[in-house]
Scaffold this motif. Structure first.
Motif, PDB file in Angstrom:
ATOM      1  N   ASN A   3      -1.194  -5.063  -3.758  1.00 22.51           N
ATOM      2  CA  ASN A   3      -2.513  -5.645  -3.578  1.00 22.51           C
ATOM      3  C   ASN A   3      -2.808  -5.755  -2.085  1.00 22.51           C
ATOM      4  OD1 ASN A   3      -1.712  -8.473  -2.591  1.00 22.51           O
ATOM      5  ND2 ASN A   3      -0.554  -8.303  -4.503  1.00 22.51           N
ATOM      6  N   ARG A   4      -4.058  -5.954  -1.751  1.00 25.36           N
ATOM      7  CA  ARG A   4      -4.466  -5.917  -0.350  1.00 25.36           C
ATOM      8  C   ARG A   4      -3.812  -7.029   0.473  1.00 25.36           C
ATOM      9  NH1 ARG A   4     -10.973  -4.531  -0.421  1.00 25.36           N
ATOM     10  NH2 ARG A   4     -10.776  -2.428  -1.312  1.00 25.36           N
ATOM     11  N   ARG A   5      -3.639  -8.188  -0.132  1.00 23.16           N
ATOM     12  CA  ARG A   5      -3.038  -9.299   0.617  1.00 23.16           C
ATOM     13  C   ARG A   5      -1.611  -8.965   1.015  1.00 23.16           C
ATOM     14  NH1 ARG A   5      -5.557 -12.036  -3.668  1.00 23.16           N
ATOM     15  NH2 ARG A   5      -3.544 -12.422  -4.683  1.00 23.16           N
ATOM     16  N   LEU A   9       0.094  -8.445   4.720  1.00 20.64           N
ATOM     17  CA  LEU A   9       1.276  -9.191   5.145  1.00 20.64           C
ATOM     18  C   LEU A   9       2.382  -8.242   5.596  1.00 20.64           C
ATOM     19  CD1 LEU A   9       2.742 -11.981   5.301  1.00 20.64           C
ATOM     20  CD2 LEU A   9       3.614 -11.490   2.997  1.00 20.64           C
ATOM     21  N   TRP A  10       2.653  -7.245   4.783  1.00 16.17           N
ATOM     22  CA  TRP A  10       3.730  -6.297   5.088  1.00 16.17           C
ATOM     23  C   TRP A  10       3.432  -5.514   6.375  1.00 16.17           C
ATOM     24  CZ3 TRP A  10       3.499  -0.709   3.579  1.00 16.17           C
ATOM     25  CH2 TRP A  10       4.671  -0.042   3.941  1.00 16.17           C
ATOM     26  N   MET A 184      -2.978 -10.629   9.649  1.00 18.26           N
ATOM     27  CA  MET A 184      -2.754 -11.968   9.107  1.00 18.26           C
ATOM     28  C   MET A 184      -4.081 -12.628   8.737  1.00 18.26           C
ATOM     29  SD  MET A 184       0.462 -12.221   8.936  1.00 18.26           S
ATOM     30  CE  MET A 184       0.393 -10.449   8.684  1.00 18.26           C
ATOM     31  N   LEU A 185      -5.126 -12.340   9.493  1.00 13.41           N
ATOM     32  CA  LEU A 185      -6.459 -12.832   9.121  1.00 13.41           C
ATOM     33  C   LEU A 185      -6.884 -12.244   7.783  1.00 13.41           C
ATOM     34  CD1 LEU A 185      -8.336 -12.661  12.560  1.00 13.41           C
ATOM     35  CD2 LEU A 185      -7.929 -14.729  11.185  1.00 13.41           C
ATOM     36  N   GLY A 186      -6.511 -10.976   7.537  1.00 18.63           N
ATOM     37  CA  GLY A 186      -6.811 -10.341   6.255  1.00 18.63           C
ATOM     38  C   GLY A 186      -6.128 -11.048   5.109  1.00 18.63           C
ATOM     39  N   VAL A 187      -4.900 -11.492   5.311  1.00 19.09           N
ATOM     40  CA  VAL A 187      -4.192 -12.253   4.276  1.00 19.09           C
ATOM     41  C   VAL A 187      -4.914 -13.575   4.035  1.00 19.09           C
ATOM     42  CG1 VAL A 187      -2.033 -13.382   3.625  1.00 19.09           C
ATOM     43  CG2 VAL A 187      -1.985 -11.219   4.877  1.00 19.09           C
TER      44      VAL A 187
END
Length: 412
Positions: A3-5, A9-10, A184-187
């Motif tokens: 998934n995108r989150r 993160l990865w 990290m903002l995307g998460v």
């Protein structure tokens, strides 16, 4: 799992880890160019280890006020600003002299302190981003990526510093950190409302504070066994530091310093291969985590014993490679079991306390193993390390009664 989150993160943490290796290489190079002293450069990992321990100790204070993604964004953004400051001051080193050295030590300490916040936050966030059946695969992917980045980073970092200079490498690292912060903002932006609540939000009744992780470790038998096992593994692990391996290579194997590099590279390649193998078999392995922890710990002890007994450099190279899969097997299985056995809202507290313990134990191990090597010889410390791992097997065996599919989440 994809998934995108989790991808954010990865990807973000992989870039951040690569940047961590590059800035350490650049700091060591800059400090050595000013001081020409091995003692000063040897202080760099000591400063970093101390700062990470203190960061992990204070992390629970932020868990009560920020979400895990917010903690990752904050720590990575602050690291970016600190590293940009370092990139500005490094070119001043020829004129400023040793003043710059102490400035770099201070900046390195602060950057590592932020890692003490980020590491437990990352590992506690993983179970919130992937489903239970894919948790071990996610842990395996992160562990394999960490080892790959570490191996490639140290190999490429020295070459880049030698080719382009400390300042250019630091600015490149600032760019990597900036992209990592954006990831990290995307998460953070994609976390749903329930998962974005502060870690403490669901556990106010338990009056969670900075002591919470320590008390959870003390009061939860499974978690206590995992931490006790990691204490023993940590005590055994300092035999792989340069201060012990270099004399072993020279005195026991009769080879030059380049063989220390070969042995390190062999271990890293073994870790990457072991992680890839685990990724390919997670569906089968995840149902028997305690069994694989036992096998991995026994295997690590036997390989360490064989390595310490070896007199042939090629055999030592083989055993160094073989240690990688054994270590990855027990480490990834142990991490997954701990995540499954601890409620997600309490996991950050447990991981921050455990991270502090791990760092302190490694420092103690370095002192003890160094003293034993000086007194009884380097070969002896590998036998001692194998014996400590043998004791760790006893704690690993206790975990066999816990099935990952039946482990209850820690209650308040």
């Amino acid at each position: 799992m994809w998934n995108r989150r989790f991808i954010c993160l990865w990807g973000g943490q992989t870039l951040a880890n690569l940047g961590d290796v590059f800035y350490i290489v650049a700091f060591i190079s800059a400090i050595y160019s000013v001081t020409a002293s091995v003692m000063y450069t040897a202080l760099v990992p000591v400063v970093i280890l101390t700062a990470q321990s203190l960061g992990g100790l204070t992390a629970p204070l932020l868990f009560q006020r920020l979400t895990l993604p917010q903690m990752l964004v904050l720590s990575q953004a602050v690291k970016t600003i600190l590293l940009a400051t370092a990139a500005v001051v490094v070119p001043m080193a020829p004129e400023a002299g040793k003043v710059i050295v102490w400035v770099l030590f201070a900046l390195g300490w602060a950057i590592a302190f932020m890692d003490g916040w980020a590491n437990p936050a990352r590992n506690a966030l993983v179970p919130r981003l992937v489903t239970g059946t894919k948790l071990m695969r996610a842990n395996g992917l992160l562990a394999t990526s960490d080892q790959t980045v570490f191996f490639a980073g140290w190999a490429a970092g020295g070459l880049l510093v030698a080719t382009f200079g400390d300042g250019v490498v630091l600015w490149g690292t600032v760019l990597a950190y900036t992209v990592a912060t954006t990831a990290m903002l995307g998460v953070s932006q994609r976390m749903d409302i329930e998962k974005s609540e502060p870690v403490q939000a669901k556990t106010d009744h338990a009056k969670m504070d900075w002591r919470a992780g320590w008390m959870l470790i003390r009061d939860t038998p499974l978690v206590r066994s995992v931490v006790a096992m990691d204490v023993l593994i940590g005590l055994s692990s300092a035999v792989w530091i340069a201060a012990i391996m270099l004399p072993f290579v020279k005195d026991e194997l009769g080879r030059g310093e380049e063989w220390w590099g070969y042995l390190n590279a062999s271990y890293m390649l073994g870790s990457i291969a072991g992680g890839a193998l685990l990724l390919a078999n997670t569906q089968r392995l995840r149902h028997h985590l305690p069994r694989w922890i036992v096998i991995g710990t026994i295997g690590s002890g036997l390989v360490t014993l064989c390595f310490g007994s070896s007199t042939n450099p090629l055999l030592a190279l083989f055993f160094s490679f073989a240690l990688g899969p054994m270590y990855q097997m027990q480490m990834i299985s142990k991490q997954t079991l701990l995540q499954q056995a601890t409620a997600v809202d309490r996991l950050p507290y447990v991981l921050s306390a455990k991270g502090t313990i791990d760092s302190l134990v490694f420092g103690i191990s370095a002192l003890i193993m160094g003293a034993v090597a000086e007194w009884l010889g380097t070969r002896t410390v590998y036998f001692l390390s194998a014996g400590i791992l043998g004791v760790a097997v006893l704690f690993a065996w206790q975990l066999r009664q816990h099935s990952p599919m039946k482990v209850e989440k820690t209650e308040g």
